[in-house]
Design a protein around this motif. Structure first.
Motif, PDB file in Angstrom:
ATOM      1  N   SER A 164       0.739  -1.310   0.021  1.00 37.87           N
ATOM      2  CA  SER A 164       0.029   0.091  -0.045  1.00 37.87           C
ATOM      3  C   SER A 164       1.016   1.206   0.010  1.00 37.87           C
ATOM      4  O   SER A 164       1.686   1.295   0.480  1.00 37.87           O
ATOM      5  N   ASP A 165       0.237   2.453  -0.515  1.00 39.60           N
ATOM      6  CA  ASP A 165       0.890   3.701  -0.572  1.00 39.60           C
ATOM      7  C   ASP A 165       1.394   4.197   0.841  1.00 39.60           C
ATOM      8  O   ASP A 165       0.343   3.848   1.538  1.00 39.60           O
ATOM      9  N   ARG A 166       2.319   4.846   1.324  1.00 37.84           N
ATOM     10  CA  ARG A 166       2.510   5.305   2.499  1.00 37.84           C
ATOM     11  C   ARG A 166       3.108   6.649   2.258  1.00 37.84           C
ATOM     12  O   ARG A 166       3.403   7.221   1.210  1.00 37.84           O
ATOM     13  N   THR A 167       3.456   7.696   3.203  1.00 41.23           N
ATOM     14  CA  THR A 167       3.758   9.003   3.165  1.00 41.23           C
ATOM     15  C   THR A 167       4.978   8.940   4.125  1.00 41.23           C
ATOM     16  O   THR A 167       4.889   8.198   4.985  1.00 41.23           O
ATOM     17  N   PHE A 168       5.960   9.898   3.792  1.00 43.37           N
ATOM     18  CA  PHE A 168       6.808  10.154   4.671  1.00 43.37           C
ATOM     19  C   PHE A 168       7.337  11.584   4.706  1.00 43.37           C
ATOM     20  O   PHE A 168       7.288  12.277   3.697  1.00 43.37           O
ATOM     21  N   THR A 169       8.102  11.864   5.787  1.00 48.20           N
ATOM     22  CA  THR A 169       8.766  13.448   5.765  1.00 48.20           C
ATOM     23  C   THR A 169      10.329  12.987   6.189  1.00 48.20           C
ATOM     24  O   THR A 169      10.424  12.306   7.280  1.00 48.20           O
ATOM     25  N   THR A 203       7.221   1.047  10.701  1.00 47.75           N
ATOM     26  CA  THR A 203       8.108  -0.031  10.300  1.00 47.75           C
ATOM     27  C   THR A 203       8.074  -0.204   8.592  1.00 47.75           C
ATOM     28  O   THR A 203       8.796  -0.980   8.197  1.00 47.75           O
ATOM     29  N   ASP A 204       6.703   0.335   8.053  1.00 42.76           N
ATOM     30  CA  ASP A 204       6.520  -0.213   6.576  1.00 42.76           C
ATOM     31  C   ASP A 204       7.811   0.736   5.616  1.00 42.76           C
ATOM     32  O   ASP A 204       8.079   0.298   4.638  1.00 42.76           O
ATOM     33  N   VAL A 205       8.270   2.011   6.031  1.00 45.01           N
ATOM     34  CA  VAL A 205       9.053   2.824   5.250  1.00 45.01           C
ATOM     35  C   VAL A 205      10.369   2.729   6.076  1.00 45.01           C
ATOM     36  O   VAL A 205      10.686   3.348   7.004  1.00 45.01           O
ATOM     37  N   LYS A 206      11.419   2.156   5.040  1.00 45.40           N
ATOM     38  CA  LYS A 206      12.708   2.280   5.448  1.00 45.40           C
ATOM     39  C   LYS A 206      13.732   3.311   4.927  1.00 45.40           C
ATOM     40  O   LYS A 206      13.371   3.537   3.745  1.00 45.40           O
ATOM     41  N   VAL A 207      14.707   3.726   5.517  1.00 46.95           N
ATOM     42  CA  VAL A 207      15.643   4.864   5.154  1.00 46.95           C
ATOM     43  C   VAL A 207      16.992   4.391   5.250  1.00 46.95           C
ATOM     44  O   VAL A 207      17.366   4.051   6.304  1.00 46.95           O
ATOM     45  N   THR A 260       5.423  13.295   1.609  1.00 46.48           N
ATOM     46  CA  THR A 260       5.674  12.799   0.390  1.00 46.48           C
ATOM     47  C   THR A 260       5.096  11.296   0.229  1.00 46.48           C
ATOM     48  O   THR A 260       5.520  10.587   1.021  1.00 46.48           O
ATOM     49  N   THR A 261       4.223  11.185  -0.728  1.00 45.23           N
ATOM     50  CA  THR A 261       3.691   9.543  -1.022  1.00 45.23           C
ATOM     51  C   THR A 261       4.665   8.839  -1.702  1.00 45.23           C
ATOM     52  O   THR A 261       5.273   9.133  -2.734  1.00 45.23           O
ATOM     53  N   ILE A 262       4.934   7.415  -1.111  1.00 44.15           N
ATOM     54  CA  ILE A 262       5.707   6.611  -1.790  1.00 44.15           C
ATOM     55  C   ILE A 262       5.084   5.291  -2.161  1.00 44.15           C
ATOM     56  O   ILE A 262       4.200   4.911  -1.196  1.00 44.15           O
ATOM     57  N   ALA A 263       4.855   5.013  -3.319  1.00 41.11           N
ATOM     58  CA  ALA A 263       3.934   4.144  -3.763  1.00 41.11           C
ATOM     59  C   ALA A 263       4.391   2.726  -3.007  1.00 41.11           C
ATOM     60  O   ALA A 263       5.584   2.462  -2.638  1.00 41.11           O
ATOM     61  N   GLY A 264       3.391   1.785  -2.873  1.00 40.12           N
ATOM     62  CA  GLY A 264       3.777   0.521  -2.406  1.00 40.12           C
ATOM     63  C   GLY A 264       4.835  -0.187  -3.224  1.00 40.12           C
ATOM     64  O   GLY A 264       5.037  -0.300  -4.432  1.00 40.12           O
ATOM     65  N   ASP A 265       5.726  -1.152  -2.383  1.00 33.46           N
ATOM     66  CA  ASP A 265       6.829  -1.695  -2.914  1.00 33.46           C
ATOM     67  C   ASP A 265       7.639  -0.950  -3.910  1.00 33.46           C
ATOM     68  O   ASP A 265       8.149  -1.584  -5.057  1.00 33.46           O
TER      69      ASP A 265
END
Length: 92
Positions: A33-38, A80-84, A50-55
């Motif tokens: 699923s899409d997520r957002t990050f800052t 935990t879904d968005v790694k940097v 900012t929206t980052i599309a799934g996978d």
């Protein structure tokens, strides 16, 4: 400099000791699923909800010098879904 999963509340990811140069930022959404990050460097938002599309992975090649005591901060819409991964070098 930093390799971590973002949480859903703003957190300090790295505090510069001496002088550091950021060379690249890689952000990966490990969920379908899409997520957002800052992400902020010393209070200045590079990515603001900012929206980052799934996978999907986003790669930003930058050259940013940061001085002693400045912060890299970040958060995501879901823990935990968005790694940097922020690459760079500490000069002093």
């Amino acid at each position: 400099l930093v390799r971590t999963a973002l949480t859903n509340s703003n957190a300090t990811l790295y505090t510069v000791s001496g002088t550091a140069v950021i060379t690249s930022i890689v952000v990966c959404n490990t969920n379908a699923s899409d997520r957002t990050f800052t992400l902020s460097l010393d209070g200045q938002k590079l990515f603001d909800e900012t929206t980052i599309a799934g996978d999907t992975t986003v790669i930003a090649e930058i050259k940013q010098t940061m001085t002693n005591g400045t912060l890299i901060e970040g958060l995501a819409s879901v823990t935990t879904d968005v790694k940097v991964h922020i690459s760079g070098m500490v000069i002093s």
